[in-house]
Structure formats: structure tokens, C-alpha cells
Design an enzyme around this catalytic site. Structure first.
Site, PDB file in Angstrom:
ATOM      1  N   CYS A   7       0.783  -1.308   0.093  1.00  0.00           N
ATOM      2  CA  CYS A   7       0.032  -0.070   0.103  1.00  0.00           C
ATOM      3  C   CYS A   7       0.936   1.313   0.044  1.00  0.00           C
ATOM      4  O   CYS A   7       1.943   1.271  -0.297  1.00  0.00           O
ATOM      5  CB  CYS A   7      -1.049   0.081   1.188  1.00  0.00           C
ATOM      6  SG  CYS A   7      -0.176   0.255   2.689  1.00  0.00           S
ATOM      7  N   ASN A  10       2.235   1.445   4.318  1.00  0.00           N
ATOM      8  CA  ASN A  10       2.459   0.209   5.160  1.00  0.00           C
ATOM      9  C   ASN A  10       2.014   0.375   6.422  1.00  0.00           C
ATOM     10  O   ASN A  10       2.612  -0.148   7.449  1.00  0.00           O
ATOM     11  CB  ASN A  10       4.013  -0.227   5.000  1.00  0.00           C
ATOM     12  CG  ASN A  10       4.130  -1.668   5.327  1.00  0.00           C
ATOM     13  OD1 ASN A  10       5.122  -2.022   5.791  1.00  0.00           O
ATOM     14  ND2 ASN A  10       2.983  -2.395   5.193  1.00  0.00           N
ATOM     15  N   CYS A  12      -1.685   1.132   7.274  1.00  0.00           N
ATOM     16  CA  CYS A  12      -3.072   0.644   7.309  1.00  0.00           C
ATOM     17  C   CYS A  12      -3.500  -0.578   6.553  1.00  0.00           C
ATOM     18  O   CYS A  12      -3.713  -1.725   6.806  1.00  0.00           O
ATOM     19  CB  CYS A  12      -3.886   1.721   6.834  1.00  0.00           C
ATOM     20  SG  CYS A  12      -3.804   3.239   7.756  1.00  0.00           S
ATOM     21  N   ARG A  13      -3.414  -0.633   5.006  1.00  0.00           N
ATOM     22  CA  ARG A  13      -3.926  -1.677   4.439  1.00  0.00           C
ATOM     23  C   ARG A  13      -3.161  -2.910   4.330  1.00  0.00           C
ATOM     24  O   ARG A  13      -3.646  -3.941   4.536  1.00  0.00           O
ATOM     25  CB  ARG A  13      -4.321  -1.217   2.992  1.00  0.00           C
ATOM     26  CG  ARG A  13      -5.535  -0.144   2.951  1.00  0.00           C
ATOM     27  CD  ARG A  13      -5.956   0.496   1.669  1.00  0.00           C
ATOM     28  NE  ARG A  13      -4.495   1.368   1.486  1.00  0.00           N
ATOM     29  CZ  ARG A  13      -4.220   2.028   0.191  1.00  0.00           C
ATOM     30  NH1 ARG A  13      -5.162   1.928  -0.734  1.00  0.00           N
ATOM     31  NH2 ARG A  13      -3.245   2.772   0.159  1.00  0.00           N
ATOM     32  N   SER A  14      -1.680  -2.623   3.818  1.00  0.00           N
ATOM     33  CA  SER A  14      -0.823  -3.797   3.823  1.00  0.00           C
ATOM     34  C   SER A  14      -0.784  -4.450   5.066  1.00  0.00           C
ATOM     35  O   SER A  14      -0.664  -5.835   5.065  1.00  0.00           O
ATOM     36  CB  SER A  14       0.199  -3.337   2.935  1.00  0.00           C
ATOM     37  OG  SER A  14       0.970  -2.390   3.489  1.00  0.00           O
ATOM     38  N   ASP A 123      -8.254   3.399   0.948  1.00  0.00           N
ATOM     39  CA  ASP A 123      -7.404   3.962   2.130  1.00  0.00           C
ATOM     40  C   ASP A 123      -8.261   4.569   3.293  1.00  0.00           C
ATOM     41  O   ASP A 123      -8.759   5.542   3.073  1.00  0.00           O
ATOM     42  CB  ASP A 123      -6.366   4.992   1.386  1.00  0.00           C
ATOM     43  CG  ASP A 123      -5.033   5.249   2.725  1.00  0.00           C
ATOM     44  OD1 ASP A 123      -5.448   4.872   3.928  1.00  0.00           O
ATOM     45  OD2 ASP A 123      -4.296   5.830   2.143  1.00  0.00           O
TER      46      ASP A 123
END
Length: 156
Positions: A7, A10, A12-14, A123
Site C-alpha cells: 500500500c 504500510n 493501514c491496508r497492507s 485507504d
């Protein structure tokens, strides 16, 4: 087999994808056959733990992200990983721009494994807590599809 989630920063999402996917691999009995990591395109959060809201949302689902630390995508990642999965179109474009000649990794949007080949994991950073829950729902669906794909590949 090695899978890398990517993401922007690095945090939140990944890392959420890394945590969810690790847990689903464990439940599927594949944890010892698949290596998982995550990283970001940018350098802003290198060395930091995942966003507290991401940790809280994952924690409510029994997933602990506290030991993860942000890092950036590195040239070696293109050699180390079989799958490099982007959370959104901008991440995908940045990965493709850095992709070295001869790279054999499968590079794609993560949600393609949830049957959503053109969709992005949004995001949640600038939104509320509900955004993190929505992200986890998407990640769980894509993780199930990815595990099915890996299971077929590993048994071939």
C-alpha cells in the site's frame, strides 16, 4: 511460495492484509508453505507500527498487528516474492514502474482475488473507524480467494 502486500505507507491496508492473510493461512493449514510480508511505496512511516485504528479493528477480529513495522518496497522484493499485490491503482502503477526486466512475480490488484479485478481497497487513513472495518471485510474476501489460488498452485 511468497506473497507481498503493498500500500502507500504500510501502516493501514497492507499490514492489515498481512495479518488477516497469515491467520487465514494458519486456519487453512498452509502457514508453513507460504511466506507473507507487507510494505509501502513511500518512506513516511518506515519503522512505525500499524495505525492504532488498524490494530484495533484487526484486534476485534482476533488478529494482532502490533509486532509489524512499516518498510518500503525494495528492489530485492521483485526477486523474493512470487506475488506482489497492490491495494490500489496508484500502488500498482508505482510497483510496475519499479519492476525490473525479467521479473517473474505476479503483480496485480489484491481485490482481483475477491472477483473484483478493477477495484481498489480504499485507504481508510483519513476517515473514521468504520473505514477500517470495511477494509478488513474486503481483505478477508480477497484472502479467501488468494488462498484458493495458492492451494491449486501448491497442489499442481
Amino acid at each position: 511460495m511468497r506473497v507481498l502486500f503493498v500500500c502507500l505507507g504500510n501502516i493501514c491496508r497492507s499490514p492489515s492484509a498481512e495479518g488477516v492473510f497469515r491467520e487465514q493461512l494458519r486456519q487453512a493449514g498452509l502457514a508453513d508453505r507460504v511466506e507473507v510480508d507487507s510494505c509501502g511505496i513511500g518512506h513516511w512511516h518506515v519503522g512505525k507500527a500499524p495505525d492504532r485504528r488498524a490494530q484495533a479493528a484487526a484486534g476485534q477480529r482476533g488478529i494482532d498487528l502490533s509486532a509489524l513495522r512499516a518498510r518500503m518496497l525494495e528492489a530485492e522484493d521483485f526477486e523474493r516474492f512470487d506475488y506482489i499485490l497492490a491495494m490500489d491503482h496508484d500502488n500498482l502503477a508505482a510497483i510496475e514502474a519499479r519492476r525490473p526486466a525479467g521479473c517473474r512475480a505476479r503483480i496485480d490488484l489484491f481485490l482481483s482475488y475477491a472477483g473484483r479485478p478493477d477495484e481498489a481497497v480504499p485507504d481508510p487513513y483519513f476517515g473514521g473507524d468504520d473505514g477500517f472495518e470495511h477494509v478488513l471485510d474486503l481483505i478477508e474476501a480477497a484472502s479467501r480467494g488468494l488462498i484458493d489460488a495458492l492451494r491449486r498452485q501448491l497442489s499442481a
